[in-house]
Design an enzyme around this catalytic site. Structure first.
Site, PDB file in Angstrom:
ATOM      1  N   GLU A   1       0.823  -1.218   0.000  1.00 51.84           N
ATOM      2  CA  GLU A   1       0.000   0.000   0.000  1.00 51.84           C
ATOM      3  C   GLU A   1       0.853   1.262   0.000  1.00 51.84           C
ATOM      4  OE1 GLU A   1      -4.403  -0.914   1.841  1.00 51.84           O
ATOM      5  OE2 GLU A   1      -3.098   0.403   2.947  1.00 51.84           O
TER       6      GLU A   1
ATOM      7  N   HIS B   1       8.840 -26.752  -1.928  1.00 50.89           N
ATOM      8  CA  HIS B   1       8.224 -27.841  -2.684  1.00 50.89           C
ATOM      9  C   HIS B   1       7.045 -27.333  -3.503  1.00 50.89           C
ATOM     10  CE1 HIS B   1      10.630 -30.913  -0.516  1.00 50.89           C
ATOM     11  NE2 HIS B   1      10.730 -29.892   0.323  1.00 50.89           N
TER      12      HIS B   1
ATOM     13  N   LYS C   1     -14.058  -0.034  -3.976  1.00 50.05           N
ATOM     14  CA  LYS C   1     -15.136   0.363  -3.055  1.00 50.05           C
ATOM     15  C   LYS C   1     -16.214   1.136  -3.814  1.00 50.05           C
ATOM     16  CE  LYS C   1     -12.253   1.116   1.025  1.00 50.05           C
ATOM     17  NZ  LYS C   1     -11.722   2.166   1.899  1.00 50.05           N
TER      18      LYS C   1
HETATM   19  O1  PA5 Z   1      -3.182   1.025   5.939  1.00 47.49           O
HETATM   20  C1  PA5 Z   1      -4.285   1.489   5.733  1.00 47.49           C
HETATM   21  O2  PA5 Z   1      -4.518   2.709   5.829  1.00 47.49           O
HETATM   22  C2  PA5 Z   1      -5.452   0.594   5.375  1.00 47.49           C
HETATM   23  O3  PA5 Z   1      -5.026  -0.705   5.140  1.00 47.49           O
HETATM   24  C3  PA5 Z   1      -6.481   0.590   6.492  1.00 47.49           C
HETATM   25  O4  PA5 Z   1      -5.887   0.143   7.673  1.00 47.49           O
HETATM   26  C4  PA5 Z   1      -7.675  -0.299   6.137  1.00 47.49           C
HETATM   27  O5  PA5 Z   1      -8.208   0.099   4.910  1.00 47.49           O
HETATM   28  C5  PA5 Z   1      -8.736  -0.222   7.215  1.00 47.49           C
HETATM   29  O6  PA5 Z   1      -9.171   1.090   7.386  1.00 47.49           O
HETATM   30  P1  PA5 Z   1     -10.003   1.526   8.658  1.00 47.49           P
HETATM   31  O7  PA5 Z   1      -9.138   1.348   9.860  1.00 47.49           O
HETATM   32  O8  PA5 Z   1     -10.363   2.945   8.406  1.00 47.49           O
HETATM   33  O9  PA5 Z   1     -11.203   0.623   8.727  1.00 47.49           O
END
Ligand code: PA5
Length: 446
Positions: free
Chosen positions: A285, A306, A420
């Site tokens: 990310e 394996h 989303k």
């Molecule tokens: O690293 C990030 O920002 C994302 O992976 C969030 O942790 C994830 O989308 C969950 O978001 P939230 O804590 O707002 O539910």
């Protein structure tokens, strides 16, 4: 924690790695001064100090209150809101804890998928167990955990009554924004705040990671101590030789520029499986944007020697392998002598299993380097709270630096919105009406 990048030097020249040092120094300064892109999310840098005694005491009080009454503790969250806790808990727990009644509460997870089977199976389990839960969402609006929480809250209330159910829920969310904060204030749940200046994947050293980890019986102070020691080292060293985050960020960027577009984290301890999942989310990310970034993948060896081992040895030559080495397994088991020796294993009699595992690791690294895979080695003396704390902080820091070297903002994640928006339009969420026709037409052609 130590890093060794000498085995990448068949693939990149030393000066190709060294040339990043000046930029790294600048980015390090920019991180510490909080002047770079994404500066509003750099609060994680100070977390080892910011996790004050009163917060740790509050976490401890919740654990003392809830643990005696719960066989199971459900952690509801997705992405950065659960992977850090899971990485630490899975690394430290007994491999067969789920089948050991004396190890309670068992931490399990929900809200990280939208599977009807998973949630139905979970409800069947929870019918039979005493349980409590935490719901973790910084935004307080993420669909996956919101659905799981709605279902489990209803279940908890039906099982214990509304009043007792409230005492079995802990919310971790923004201090004022989002639907979860509203619900929390209305219902009076015990709650913690995710700091504004800490993004989800950098939040493991806040209550997001520490509350579930403490509930699993882990010593959170040792994690923070490890992270704090690593922070001191990383903030106060400015060369590739002294600063492991410099070395890692420079090595992977130098290799990326030579066409190595996939990095595989390989661990020879299965307990580190979820640590690799956390690392993949952190780097995936943070770096994968603007049509750039190394794809983070992981393998568990020797199991995957394996299966995916064939590809790593012989497939497309675009791979970097980072081996996470654990020196001491903390348990002791030797191969027994067998006078019949029908299995022809007596050449191993008396050898410790971890010695054999280490030889498998050395043999694998040699084979992969020979086969065209540059290998970075990261070593810890043993898997414990302190060294996990060090590793967590090291990877967070290295990820930030590596992202800046790559030329991206490591603290945003604009790409996560695309699925989303389509899903909300397909489900008819208010506010997405304009997109609904378009996505329906497209989805009917698929
Ligand atoms: O690293 C990030 O920002 C994302 O992976 C969030 O942790 C994830 O989308 C969950 O978001 P939230 O804590 O707002 O539910």
């Amino acid at each position: 924690m130590q890093i060794n990048i000498s085995q990448i030097l068949d693939y990149v020249k030393k000066e190709d790695v060294k040339r990043y040092e000046d930029s790294l120094k600048e980015y390090q300064k920019g991180l510490l001064d909080k002047t770079l892109a994404g500066h509003e999310f750099m609060g994680w840098l100070d977390l080892p100090e910011r996790m004050q005694e009163d917060q740790l005491a509050a976490i401890n009080d919740d654990v003392q209150r809830i643990a005696p009454e719960a066989d199971v503790f459900v952690v509801i969250g997705i992405g950065g809101s659960y992977l850090g806790a899971r990485a630490v808990i899975e690394a430290l727990k007994h491999s067969f804890e789920a089948l050991m009644p004396e190890k309670r509460p068992t931490v399990i997870y929900a809200g990280n998928n939208i599977s009807e089977k998973y949630l139905s199976d979970l409800l069947e389990l929870l019918d039979e167990k005493d349980y409590a839960l935490t719901v973790i969402s910084k935004s307080g609006t993420t669909t996956e955990p919101a659905i799981a929480f709605r279902i489990l809250r209803e279940h908890l209330e039906a099982k214990y009554g509304k009043k007792t159910a409230r005492r079995r829920i802990i919310a971790i969310t923004d201090k004022e924004k989002g639907a979860l904060r509203q619900l929390t204030n209305q219902e009076g749940y015990s709650s913690y705040v995710v700091p504004d200046d800490v993004g989800g994947r950098y939040s493991v050293l806040t209550p997001v990671g520490l509350l579930p980890v403490a509930m699993a019986g882990v010593d959170v102070r040792q994690i923070i101590r490890g992270a704090g020691d690593m922070r001191n080292q990383l903030n106060n060293t400015h060369t590739l030789e002294d600063n492991p985050a410099f070395a890692y960020a420079a090595a992977r960027n130098a290799l990326y520029n030579k066409g190595k577009t996939t990095e595989v984290m390989a661990a020879f301890e299965p307990a580190l499986h979820y640590f690799a999942e956390w690392w993949k989310q952190l780097f995936g990310e943070s770096e994968g944007k603007d049509a750039k970034g190394i794809f983070p993948a992981s393998v568990s060896f020797t199991t995957d020697l394996h299966s995916l081992g064939q590809y790593i040895q012989d497939g497309e030559r675009n791979i970097i392998e980072t081996v996470l080495h654990v020196e001491n397994p903390r348990k002791s088991l030797n191969v027994p002598e067998d006078s019949a020796n029908l299995d022809k294993l007596n050449y191993l009699s008396g050898k410790a299993i971890h010695e054999i595992n280490h030889k498998a690791e050395t043999g694998t690294i040699m084979a992969h380097v020979d086969g065209g895979v540059p290998v970075i080695q990261i070593s810890i003396p043993e898997i414990n709270e302190y060294h996990l704390g060090q590793l967590i902080f090291f990877y967070e820091y290295a990820c930030a630096l590596s992202g800046y070297l790559l030329g991206v903002n490591p603290f945003d994640q604009p790409g996560v919105e695309a699925y989303k928006n389509n899903m909300f339009a397909l489900l008819g969420k208010p506010g997405f009406e304009e997109k609904t026709n378009e996505v329906y037409n497209r989805s009917s052609k698929q």
